[in-house]
Design an enzyme around this catalytic site. Structure first.
Site, PDB file in Angstrom:
ATOM      1  N   ALA A  27       0.821  -1.150  -0.182  1.00 33.71           N
ATOM      2  CA  ALA A  27       0.152  -0.021   0.003  1.00 33.71           C
ATOM      3  C   ALA A  27       0.912   1.287   0.222  1.00 33.71           C
ATOM      4  O   ALA A  27       1.974   1.242   0.599  1.00 33.71           O
ATOM      5  CB  ALA A  27      -0.990  -0.063   1.205  1.00 33.71           C
ATOM      6  N   PRO A  28       0.573   2.387  -0.823  1.00 38.24           N
ATOM      7  CA  PRO A  28      -0.886   2.635  -1.447  1.00 38.24           C
ATOM      8  C   PRO A  28      -0.904   2.073  -2.889  1.00 38.24           C
ATOM      9  O   PRO A  28      -2.072   2.136  -3.371  1.00 38.24           O
ATOM     10  CB  PRO A  28      -1.154   4.119  -1.476  1.00 38.24           C
ATOM     11  CG  PRO A  28       0.321   4.326  -1.558  1.00 38.24           C
ATOM     12  CD  PRO A  28       1.241   3.510  -0.765  1.00 38.24           C
ATOM     13  N   ASP A  31       9.212  -2.910  -0.239  1.00 39.07           N
ATOM     14  CA  ASP A  31       9.289  -1.527   0.121  1.00 39.07           C
ATOM     15  C   ASP A  31       9.168  -1.310   1.599  1.00 39.07           C
ATOM     16  O   ASP A  31       8.088  -1.060   2.090  1.00 39.07           O
ATOM     17  CB  ASP A  31       8.093  -0.825  -0.649  1.00 39.07           C
ATOM     18  CG  ASP A  31       8.304   0.709  -0.446  1.00 39.07           C
ATOM     19  OD1 ASP A  31       8.950   1.140   0.013  1.00 39.07           O
ATOM     20  OD2 ASP A  31       7.066   1.238  -0.983  1.00 39.07           O
ATOM     21  N   LYS A  88       3.428   0.788  -6.833  1.00 36.56           N
ATOM     22  CA  LYS A  88       4.481  -0.211  -7.361  1.00 36.56           C
ATOM     23  C   LYS A  88       3.628  -1.569  -7.784  1.00 36.56           C
ATOM     24  O   LYS A  88       4.125  -2.107  -8.879  1.00 36.56           O
ATOM     25  CB  LYS A  88       5.568  -0.383  -6.226  1.00 36.56           C
ATOM     26  CG  LYS A  88       6.104   0.619  -5.999  1.00 36.56           C
ATOM     27  CD  LYS A  88       7.296   0.381  -4.818  1.00 36.56           C
ATOM     28  CE  LYS A  88       8.220   1.587  -4.396  1.00 36.56           C
ATOM     29  NZ  LYS A  88       7.146   2.702  -3.653  1.00 36.56           N
ATOM     30  N   ASP A  99       0.704  -9.832   7.854  1.00 31.66           N
ATOM     31  CA  ASP A  99       2.241  -9.685   8.264  1.00 31.66           C
ATOM     32  C   ASP A  99       3.397 -10.208   7.399  1.00 31.66           C
ATOM     33  O   ASP A  99       3.295 -11.373   7.197  1.00 31.66           O
ATOM     34  CB  ASP A  99       2.471 -10.209   9.990  1.00 31.66           C
ATOM     35  CG  ASP A  99       3.773  -9.579  10.428  1.00 31.66           C
ATOM     36  OD1 ASP A  99       4.575  -9.241   9.647  1.00 31.66           O
ATOM     37  OD2 ASP A  99       3.693  -9.529  11.827  1.00 31.66           O
ATOM     38  N   CYS A 108      11.959   4.893   1.497  1.00 35.90           N
ATOM     39  CA  CYS A 108      11.900   6.346   1.005  1.00 35.90           C
ATOM     40  C   CYS A 108      12.600   7.156   2.290  1.00 35.90           C
ATOM     41  O   CYS A 108      11.898   7.933   2.783  1.00 35.90           O
ATOM     42  CB  CYS A 108      10.418   6.700   0.784  1.00 35.90           C
ATOM     43  SG  CYS A 108       9.311   6.355   2.029  1.00 35.90           S
TER      44      CYS A 108
END
Length: 421
Positions: free
Chosen positions: A240-241, A300, A244, A285, A353
């Protein structure tokens, strides 16, 4: 109670961020009574104020004998920023003075707010452009200066203060130059489109048809570097969101998108439906997921998000760096677990990020030391738009907000491709 307006809602958002350490992305309730256009304006006003708080507080300190309560201070901050950025003095002052008057606790301060904002609309606001670019808080600035140096951090702060344009990722079969002409966009070296003043994004051509989706150019690079192929089984961990996930599915891969948040996965489902793409969505998870093996995996990982401040200026006020240690430990566990889900000869992209080397370069150095035969794939970075200077010693890619300054910058990211011999 008066109906909410973009300004009154922006003040409510500021109260939550500054008073409760909440992130704007979490604050749907104050926005729910606004139309989509007013919701966008409220978020813009709140974001502009957060970017300019340092300057606003410096100007307000010259006018205030003592700092008022947070709610009133946030009204003054929003008004100061809006006036100094060219807002209509009559509309700004009148509405914010009225806003103070609607609250019995603060109505006695209407005269103060009126006087100060009228001064900001005049000579008191003139020094705005001469004040220094707002700095990141010390808990973040100090480790970044240690990592990148004062000059680089100052350039990042300049990019953060300028804010972020809107970048779009097109489906692979769409012509970027044709869409750039239709949307009034620029084509970036990596193929993303960039809009500097898009207005309401959902009203733009191609949105409803799913020809493209909003995604910062840096955020689009991990999936590009993974180079998904048609028919491959690809796992998108912490999906999410969903930007990718859309990239992977658009390339024809058989995508499994996993995220722990059911609510955030609803947004992934909506985006898949709009773009007419398909992925298997799993809420769970990442460290417990066992449905292996996969040809490729994109991790990510949860991180400090310090690379996204130019589009999320609330982050420095909602966080204090205390979570860094736990996040770094979680990232290492995710790399180790993801490797167990990978086919022999498969490839894994790790990204965050973040601007902190501990969440990027150091994380990969440690993973290479933990796993025999694990290597970074440097050749995977040989793609259009990726500059040689962005490559790192251990074989990854470092992106920063101060890169491409003439084009409008990018989010901060770290990306590396891992594989075993």
């Amino acid at each position: 109670m008066p109906s909410p307006t973009p300004r009154s809602t922006a003040v409510a958002l500021l109260d939550k961020v500054m008073g409760e350490g909440r992130l704007l992305a979490e604050l749907n309730a104050p926005l729910s009574r606004l139309s989509p256009a007013d919701r966008a304006r409220a978020l813009r006003l709140a974001s502009d104020t957060l970017r300019g708080i340092d300057r606003a507080d410096r100007l307000l300190a010259r006018q205030l004998r003592k700092t008022p309560q947070l709610h009133v201070m946030n009204i003054l901050r929003l008004g100061t920023v809006e006036l100094c950025m060219g807002g209509d003095a009559h509309g700004v002052v009148d509405e914010l003075v009225s806003l103070v008057g609607t609250n019995p606790r603060y109505k006695r301060l209407r005269g103060l707010v009126n006087a100060i904002l009228r001064q900001m609309a005049g000579d008191a606001g003139k020094p705005w452009k001469d004040l220094r670019i707002p700095r990141m808080p010390g808990w973040l600035r100090e480790p970044l200066v240690q990592a990148w140096g004062n000059g680089a951090v100052a350039a990042m702060e300049y990019a953060q203060f300028a804010g972020a344009p809107v970048d779009l990722t097109l489906k692979p079969d769409e012509d970027p130059h044709e869409w750039a002409e239709r949307l009034g966009a620029a084509v970036l070296p990596s193929g993303s489109l960039r809009l500097t003043d898009p207005g309401q994004v959902s009203a733009l051509p191609g949105f409803a048809d799913g020809a493209w989706w909003v995604q910062d150019v840096a955020a689009a690079m991990p999936a590009r570097i993974l180079t998904p192929k048609a028919g491959e089984r690809v796992l998108d961990l912490c999906a999410a969101p969903g930007g990718k996930t859309l990239q992977l599915a658009a390339a024809g891969a058989q995508v499994t998108a996993l995220d722990i948040s059911e609510k955030r996965m609803e947004r992934v489902s909506e985006n898949l439906s709009r773009t007419q793409l398909v992925a298997d969505l799993v809420v769970g998870d990442a460290l417990e997921y066992q449905q292996a093996p996969f040809d490729a995996i994109l991790v990510d990982a949860p991180c400090s998000a310090t690379g996204t401040i130019r589009r999320h200026p609330d982050l420095p006020y909602a966080k204090d760096g205390s979570e860094f240690g736990a996040l770094i430990e979680l990232q290492a566990k995710m790399i180790d677990h993801a490797l167990t889900l990978l086919k022999p000869g498969g490839r894994l992209v790790f990204c965050t990020c973040s601007l902190l080397p501990d969440e990027g370069e150091v994380q990969i150095e440690d993973a290479l030391a933990r796993h025999s035969g694990l290597q970074t794939d440097r050749s995977a970075l040989d793609l259009p738009g990726i500059e040689t200077d962005w490559r790192t010693e251990e074989g990854g890619l470092r992106l920063r907000p101060d890169y491409w300054p003439d084009l409008g910058g990018m989010d901060g990211f770290y990306i590396a491709v891992l594989h075993r011999d």
